[in-house]
Motif scaffolding. Structure first.
Motif, PDB file in Angstrom:
ATOM      1  N   ILE A 229     -10.164  -6.408   1.380  1.00 37.27           N
ATOM      2  CA  ILE A 229     -10.997  -5.475   2.144  1.00 37.27           C
ATOM      3  C   ILE A 229     -10.335  -5.039   3.455  1.00 37.27           C
ATOM      4  O   ILE A 229     -10.389  -3.858   3.817  1.00 37.27           O
ATOM      5  N   VAL A 230      -9.685  -5.961   4.149  1.00 39.32           N
ATOM      6  CA  VAL A 230      -9.135  -5.611   5.461  1.00 39.32           C
ATOM      7  C   VAL A 230      -8.031  -4.567   5.308  1.00 39.32           C
ATOM      8  O   VAL A 230      -8.043  -3.514   5.970  1.00 39.32           O
ATOM      9  N   LYS A 231      -7.098  -4.807   4.395  1.00 40.31           N
ATOM     10  CA  LYS A 231      -5.999  -3.845   4.209  1.00 40.31           C
ATOM     11  C   LYS A 231      -6.536  -2.514   3.675  1.00 40.31           C
ATOM     12  O   LYS A 231      -6.119  -1.438   4.120  1.00 40.31           O
ATOM     13  N   ALA A 232      -7.489  -2.592   2.742  1.00 37.56           N
ATOM     14  CA  ALA A 232      -8.045  -1.354   2.169  1.00 37.56           C
ATOM     15  C   ALA A 232      -8.703  -0.499   3.255  1.00 37.56           C
ATOM     16  O   ALA A 232      -8.653   0.728   3.195  1.00 37.56           O
ATOM     17  N   CYS A 233      -9.307  -1.146   4.263  1.00 35.91           N
ATOM     18  CA  CYS A 233      -9.974  -0.390   5.336  1.00 35.91           C
ATOM     19  C   CYS A 233      -8.986   0.059   6.408  1.00 35.91           C
ATOM     20  O   CYS A 233      -9.123   1.141   6.976  1.00 35.91           O
ATOM     21  N   ASP A 234      -7.991  -0.785   6.704  1.00 39.01           N
ATOM     22  CA  ASP A 234      -7.109  -0.518   7.858  1.00 39.01           C
ATOM     23  C   ASP A 234      -5.940   0.400   7.541  1.00 39.01           C
ATOM     24  O   ASP A 234      -5.452   1.097   8.415  1.00 39.01           O
ATOM     25  N   ASP A 235      -5.466   0.348   6.287  1.00 40.84           N
ATOM     26  CA  ASP A 235      -4.209   1.028   5.966  1.00 40.84           C
ATOM     27  C   ASP A 235      -4.502   2.170   4.996  1.00 40.84           C
ATOM     28  O   ASP A 235      -4.859   1.942   3.843  1.00 40.84           O
ATOM     29  N   LYS A 236      -4.349   3.390   5.498  1.00 35.68           N
ATOM     30  CA  LYS A 236      -4.764   4.525   4.647  1.00 35.68           C
ATOM     31  C   LYS A 236      -3.893   4.671   3.408  1.00 35.68           C
ATOM     32  O   LYS A 236      -4.296   5.292   2.434  1.00 35.68           O
ATOM     33  N   ASP A 237      -2.689   4.091   3.436  1.00 38.59           N
ATOM     34  CA  ASP A 237      -1.807   4.207   2.263  1.00 38.59           C
ATOM     35  C   ASP A 237      -1.964   3.055   1.264  1.00 38.59           C
ATOM     36  O   ASP A 237      -1.236   2.996   0.264  1.00 38.59           O
ATOM     37  N   ALA A 238      -2.890   2.148   1.544  1.00 38.40           N
ATOM     38  CA  ALA A 238      -3.016   0.951   0.684  1.00 38.40           C
ATOM     39  C   ALA A 238      -3.813   1.274  -0.585  1.00 38.40           C
ATOM     40  O   ALA A 238      -4.927   0.777  -0.796  1.00 38.40           O
ATOM     41  N   LEU A 239      -3.219   2.088  -1.433  1.00 36.30           N
ATOM     42  CA  LEU A 239      -3.942   2.559  -2.618  1.00 36.30           C
ATOM     43  C   LEU A 239      -4.272   1.429  -3.601  1.00 36.30           C
ATOM     44  O   LEU A 239      -5.344   1.407  -4.202  1.00 36.30           O
ATOM     45  N   ALA A 240      -3.341   0.467  -3.747  1.00 35.14           N
ATOM     46  CA  ALA A 240      -3.585  -0.639  -4.687  1.00 35.14           C
ATOM     47  C   ALA A 240      -4.796  -1.457  -4.212  1.00 35.14           C
ATOM     48  O   ALA A 240      -5.684  -1.798  -5.004  1.00 35.14           O
TER      49      ALA A 240
END
Ligand SMILES: NC(=O)c1ccc[n+]([C@@H]2O[C@H](COP(=O)([O-])OP(=O)(O)OC[C@H]3O[C@@H](n4cnc5c(N)ncnc54)[C@H](O)[C@@H]3O)[C@@H](O)[C@H]2O)c1
Ligand SMILES: [Zn+2]
Length: 390
Positions: A229-240
């Motif tokens: 959840i943290v990476k998905a919310c923080d990093d707009k390029d974290a498509l995976a």
């Protein structure tokens, strides 16, 4: 695990991945569709997200009309208004592209191509709902899991509450989880809807209704959410990671269908119904206070310890149930704080003198409170709400 009866209900087919939307023509062809009613909302259209669906409807060479004129978290009267416009046009299939608000409206439409009953009658007697049209649900938040539950939640303004209409005939037939749709989800929406999915998983896993089927989806969904959840919310390029959140939100929906949410969702309903706090936000605000309250129950702590063992992939140095249960709640708390979820109901116009009304309204949600492992009294509900009234 007891030998009680339990069941699992799922859509017929689920497609996931970056270009999952390309399956639309094949789905429509196999359903024999010629005329589609497409539900979405104006925000999603403005962002160009619905264009991805529209391109596929054109490729499928079907006629279609678009219904986007209803508010988020609509009242039952607003839903009835859209349904009155949509009825009588001879549609043979429904496509819903949006968050829970759009999907719930479309799911109601799928059982309301009839003059025998309206949304109000379904609120009084949900058993009346009969399936009229097949539905494809394409969520744009990750999310409610509404794409795979038999529930549709509507506001009931005269009672200042939100009520869930539940009937298996409202289960979507097809689901598409296309990561492109949540690529640019604003951080605040990704955060609150993502924590809503976290609530679905952990509430269903610690519910009195938990069973072997729901546990499988709730636990795996929870593990994915805690680690993405943290990476998905923080990093707009974290498509995976975003695609992982879509899959986990879907698992949360399956867990709701097989089990049921508990006191977080129960106490959250009045906040949506009366003060219009968004569903994801109100759940995210109440999650940690309810988890800390529930930790007073030994069975709950055991389940939380098991969830910690499954979800936490760091150094496994904790050994007792209490240590693990507390560590899990602290970890969830860290995530909720990191995601900047609002912490004070006063921001939403809730006043100190509203507390007793909230308590009374929260306690009416017995459909969900009976699932909570620790009994919630009026005093308990009062102290839980006070945590978010600074
Ligand atoms: N049926 C169920 O099982 C179930 C479960 C949980 C919640 N719900 C219901 O779902 C509703 C909430 O749904 P939700 O949390 O998905 O939000 P939502 O559908 O209300 O959407 C919230 C806002 O986000 C915007 N939005 C949606 N997708 C976007 C995207 N990809 N990019 C940018 N903006 C986007 C929308 O336009 C809207 O303004 C509530 O009514 C809740 O009660 C239903
Ligand atoms: Zn929810």
């Amino acid at each position: 695990m007891s030998l009680d009866k339990y069941s699992l209900k799922l859509p017929k087919a689920v497609y996931s991945g970056k270009e999952a939307m390309d399956n639309i023509p094949e789905i429509l062809k196999s359903a024999g569709s010629k005329k589609v009613a497409a539900f979405t909302d104006k925000g999603i259209r403005k962002l160009g997200l619905f264009d991805l669906v529209e391109d596929q409807l054109k490729k499928a060479d079907v006629e279609y009309d678009i219904y986007d004129d209803f508010p988020p978290e609509p009242s039952y009267q607003a839903v009835q208004g859209v349904i009155d416009r949509f009825k009588g046009h001879g549609y043979d299939f429904i496509v819903a592209c949006g968050g829970g608000s759009v999907m719930d409206t479309a799911k109601l439409a799928s059982v309301l191509v009839t003059d025998e009953y309206g949304v109000k009658e379904l609120l009084d007697d949900p058993k009346r709902a009969k399936k009229c049209l097949e539905t494809l649900a394409i969520p744009t938040t990750a999310g409610t899991g509404a794409e795979c539950t038999p529930n549709a939640i509507v506001g009931v303004p005269e009672k200042e509450v939100k009520i869930g209409i539940v009937n298996d005939n409202m289960m979507s037939d097809y689901v598409i989880l296309d990561a492109r749709l949540i690529e640019n989800l604003p951080r605040s929406i990704a955060a609150s809807t993502g924590v809503d999915a976290m609530c679905h998983c952990i509430e269903c896993y610690t519910s009195n209704k938990a069973n072997a089927f729901s546990d499988t989806f709730a636990l795996r969904g929870f593990e994915i959410i805690m680690n993405n959840i943290v990476k998905a919310c923080d990093d707009k390029d974290a498509l995976a990671e975003k695609n992982n959140m879509q899959i986990a939100a879907f698992y949360g929906g399956v867990a709701i269908t097989a089990s049921g949410t508990t006191a977080v969702h129960a106490l959250s309903y009045p906040l949506g119904g009366k003060y219009h706090v968004a569903h994801g936000t109100s759940n995210a605000m109440l999650l940690i206070p309810v988890m800390r309250f529930n930790a007073g129950d030994e069975e709950f702590r055991k389940r939380m310890a098991a969830a910690w063992d499954f979800a936490y992939h760091g150094d496994k140095k904790l050994s007792t149930v209490d240590e693990k249960a507390n560590a899990l709640i602290d970890w969830m708390d860290e995530i909720v704080k990191h995601l900047d979820i609002p912490t004070d109901l006063k921001e939403f116009g809730v006043k100190t003198e509203d507390l007793e009304g909230l308590v009374a309204s929260g306690l009416q949600q017995q459909r969900l409170l009976v699932n909570n492992m620790r009994e919630v009294t009026a005093d308990d509900a009062r102290s839980i709400y006070l945590n978010v009234m600074k």
